[in-house]
Design an enzyme around this catalytic site. Sequence first.
Site, short mmCIF file in Angstrom:
data_model
loop_
_atom_site.label_atom_id
_atom_site.label_comp_id
_atom_site.label_asym_id
_atom_site.label_seq_id
_atom_site.Cartn_x
_atom_site.Cartn_y
_atom_site.Cartn_z
N GLY A 436 18.49 -62.97 -42.30
CA GLY A 436 18.18 -61.67 -42.89
C GLY A 436 18.37 -61.71 -44.40
N ARG A 437 17.78 -60.75 -45.07
CA ARG A 437 17.94 -60.66 -46.51
C ARG A 437 17.72 -59.23 -46.97
NH1 ARG A 437 15.18 -63.82 -50.25
NH2 ARG A 437 15.44 -65.65 -48.88
N GLY A 438 18.27 -58.92 -48.12
CA GLY A 438 18.12 -57.61 -48.72
C GLY A 438 18.22 -57.72 -50.22
N GLY A 441 21.49 -59.72 -51.31
CA GLY A 441 21.67 -61.14 -51.02
C GLY A 441 21.00 -61.55 -49.72
N VAL A 443 21.53 -63.42 -45.77
CA VAL A 443 22.49 -63.63 -44.70
C VAL A 443 22.09 -64.87 -43.90
CG1 VAL A 443 23.63 -62.62 -42.70
CG2 VAL A 443 22.87 -61.14 -44.56
N LYS A 457 27.09 -63.75 -45.59
CA LYS A 457 26.25 -63.06 -46.59
C LYS A 457 26.52 -63.66 -47.96
CE LYS A 457 25.11 -58.46 -48.38
NZ LYS A 457 25.42 -57.00 -48.31
N ASP A 549 23.97 -45.76 -47.82
CA ASP A 549 22.75 -46.52 -47.55
C ASP A 549 22.55 -46.71 -46.04
OD1 ASP A 549 20.40 -47.79 -48.21
OD2 ASP A 549 21.32 -49.73 -48.58
#
Length: 708
Positions: A436-438, A441, A443, A457, A549
């Site tokens: 995963g990413r956001g 950063g 993961v 993360k 968030d």
Amino acid sequence: MAISIILLFLPLIFFSSFSSSTIDRLSGASSLSVEHADDVLTSPDGVFSAGFFPVGDNAYCFAIWFSEPYSEGNRTIVWMANRDEPVNGRKSELSLRKSGNVIITDAGRLTVWSTDTVSESSVFLYLHENGNLILQNSEGGVLWQSFDSPTDTLLPQQLLTKDMQLVSSRSQGNYSSGFYKLYFDNDNVLRLLYGGPEITVYWPDPELMSWEASRSTFNSSRIAFLDSLGYFSSSDNFTFMSADYGERVQRILKLDFDGNIRLYSRKYRMDKWTVSWQAMSQPCRIHGTCGPNSICSYVPHFGRKCSCLPGFKIRDRTDWSLGCVQEFNLTCTRNETGFLKLSNVEFFGYDYGFFANYTFGINWLDCSSTVVKQLNRTYTKHQENASLKFVVRFAMVVGSVELGVIFILWCFFIRTHRNSSAELKKATQGFSKEIGRGAGGVVYRGMLSDHRIAAVKRLNDAYQGEAEFQAEVSTIGKLNHMNLTEMWGYCAEGKHRLLVYKYMEHGSLAEQLSSNSLGWEKRFDIAVGTAKGLAYLHEECLEWVLHCDVKPQNILLDSNYQPKVSDFGLSRPLKRGSQANKGFSKIRGTRGYMAPEWVFNLPITSKVDVYSYGMVLLEMISGKCPAEEIENRRVVTWVREKMKQATEMSSWIEMIIDPKLEGKYDKGRMEILFEVALKCVAEDRDARPTMSQVVEMLLHQENDSELV
């Protein structure tokens, strides 16, 4: 009569001379050579030229410029292909290949630039009257154009979109890429960024929230445009008009090497360019403009002036962006150091905090023990009180004991966590298993030395990374709830910022909603569990917390689909019993899930999380993402319009329900979930329930269902 004949033939003579030394297009297998000054493409009206331009000693770049110089020998460059890889002055060329590709080769061998295009039909390269270099096929299709890859200049009729950016040149005489960028940020706002040793957004003013700077974050088209009259408009509501607005004026919008973006104009081709608008009226507010260890000052009638701090000297007199270097040597002797007062100087962008009426002691460095020791300091004595003296001494003894314990624990921590970043790199197989990413950063999945599966993360090195890291660690370390993510540890070595969590087998709610694996019962249970986790944050934990968030990407699911609220990088503590938090310096959250309070500068309370939770419920019910418009309307508006169109509750539900459920759902639970969602997304925050009330409403429906 003789005079008339001479006047009649002058244009013909000029046209003949002009056309003999220029090329209007390249076609077939042809090229332009760096060794031939006449190998230049010219626009039909003669305003623009394209060819090899000297950028240094025996160094050339393929560029587009205004044909008429603004002074003797000085050309106005508006675009460069190989600005960071100049080619040799011999045997280098730009070639149009039969395959439809355009390449630039250095000394006939190395390819330094290419359009990476292919065409089965014939192609040709030409320079448009607006300054756009276009590669087109015989059917009229545009394969490539320079307007899609600007360097530091935007021409009238040229779009700036979300996939483009202007990058300044390095210095006045150095055309290579510099430190400053004009781009659309992820929040849809047009910004200026300094990307030197530090990364800082400095325009619009970072101390202002977007709406305070008259910017809008809600238009995701991310497009800006300068018209030929001198009017600039951007999708974030930023506009300006040239001081010489009107026709028959040449214009360029340029991100200069000093970090300021300016609109230049000139009425006649041979005129010098004049500034008709600029973004920053105070040049010293541009971050990094004078480099490290320097002072920037503004001198009337001169402009920006850079100078070095006392004890420092300029690194390179031709390039102030390199800043200053120290003239003194730091030694391991007991040299006293102190503070030097600089009048009328502000450390812009470096403020750690403001401390009024504080006195700071002088320290010295003992290099043998690498510990900062404090010298004895003498203060003006006041009349002593025996009781107070005893209390102070007692506090000093207790403080010394506490410091000793802390020191021992710290030494233990250092000894046991010395190579944690290397261990985590090994655990994640070199950070190769991305899950995963956001924005903060990426993961990765990893296996720890005790065979536990973890989610690691890795925070970005951007300027906000440290703040996000501190918020995550300080918040999660105090929380303990079955519906909140569990953090096993963290790493803070050098620039590395890593967070280690328990691995969630079923990923995020966002991933599951996009698949067909979430039935109605699982969705309802996830809604209840998430509400319980948020209620704990808002009202039950020792220090109340605003998440700020809440969205499907931040709700993780374990092996039993038990929800875990995660990602506390934007969270903020709320004093117990407090109704609002006024300490927010900028908008927090994700577009589509954010409460109206953020936009209208209203007090921020726990109801912002309630609103976001309501948007998550609507997404779980309808399968529609709030960040995307449905039939040109927001999700909330779309749902309410469907309610008006329906004659009864059941038909309304059928119009909105996620098709992935295939009509399999509990009617009673569906209705209560809709009711809760709509209450949570009320425009008026006072009309929204608290998260504990949400839990009660959902559990009441669940108990009623069991009784039936």
